[in-house]
Design a protein around this motif. Structure first.
Motif, PDB file in Angstrom:
ATOM      1  N   PRO A 196      45.987  33.968  40.457  1.00  0.00           N
ATOM      2  CA  PRO A 196      46.356  34.958  41.308  1.00  0.00           C
ATOM      3  C   PRO A 196      47.849  34.602  42.224  1.00  0.00           C
ATOM      4  CG  PRO A 196      44.567  33.964  42.489  1.00  0.00           C
ATOM      5  CD  PRO A 196      45.265  33.145  41.045  1.00  0.00           C
ATOM      6  N   ASP A 197      48.256  33.696  42.696  1.00  0.00           N
ATOM      7  CA  ASP A 197      49.037  33.736  43.761  1.00  0.00           C
ATOM      8  C   ASP A 197      50.152  32.558  42.538  1.00  0.00           C
ATOM      9  OD1 ASP A 197      48.201  35.120  45.552  1.00  0.00           O
ATOM     10  OD2 ASP A 197      47.079  32.978  46.197  1.00  0.00           O
ATOM     11  N   GLY A 198      50.221  33.361  40.900  1.00  0.00           N
ATOM     12  CA  GLY A 198      51.728  32.520  40.035  1.00  0.00           C
ATOM     13  C   GLY A 198      52.912  33.041  40.049  1.00  0.00           C
ATOM     14  N   SER A 199      53.368  32.099  40.108  1.00  0.00           N
ATOM     15  CA  SER A 199      54.832  32.928  39.747  1.00  0.00           C
ATOM     16  C   SER A 199      54.871  33.278  37.972  1.00  0.00           C
ATOM     17  CB  SER A 199      56.142  31.926  39.832  1.00  0.00           C
ATOM     18  OG  SER A 199      57.005  31.762  39.306  1.00  0.00           O
ATOM     19  N   CYS A 229      48.534  34.708  32.759  1.00  0.00           N
ATOM     20  CA  CYS A 229      47.593  34.744  34.131  1.00  0.00           C
ATOM     21  C   CYS A 229      46.841  33.626  34.364  1.00  0.00           C
ATOM     22  CB  CYS A 229      48.025  36.189  34.309  1.00  0.00           C
ATOM     23  SG  CYS A 229      49.660  37.358  34.823  1.00  0.00           S
ATOM     24  N   ALA A 276      49.064  30.823  35.437  1.00  0.00           N
ATOM     25  CA  ALA A 276      49.185  31.439  36.644  1.00  0.00           C
ATOM     26  C   ALA A 276      48.675  31.812  38.058  1.00  0.00           C
ATOM     27  CB  ALA A 276      49.944  32.874  36.954  1.00  0.00           C
TER      28      ALA A 276
END
Length: 77
Positions: free
Chosen positions: A41-44, A35, A39
């Motif tokens: 804040p909006d990553g998969s 994270c 990734a």
């Protein structure tokens, strides 16, 4: 029934919780690093979910193995 004290060990009882704790720690570290670096804040989180699934399967196999050792050791039959 001969229970020699040198043959008895409590280490097998601590193995399963230690494996699960290592699994939890590895899962948490993997998610935190992914994270933070990839990734955002909006990553998969797809790759992290797969990694945690693999960690879980390995941990459950280890717990099953230590359980079978403990069962054979304490079986009186």
């Amino acid at each position: 029934m001969n229970l020699a004290e040198k043959e008895e060990s409590l280490w097998i009882l601590t193995a399963s919780p230690a494996i699960w704790a290592a699994h939890f720690l590895l899962s948490y570290i993997t998610a935190a690093i992914y994270c933070a670096k990839y990734a955002g804040p909006d990553g998969s989180l797809g790759p992290v979910r797969i990694a945690i699934g693999v960690f879980t399967v390995i941990a459950l196999a280890g717990i099953g193995y230590t359980t079978s050792i403990a069962y054979r050791k304490d079986s009186f039959g």
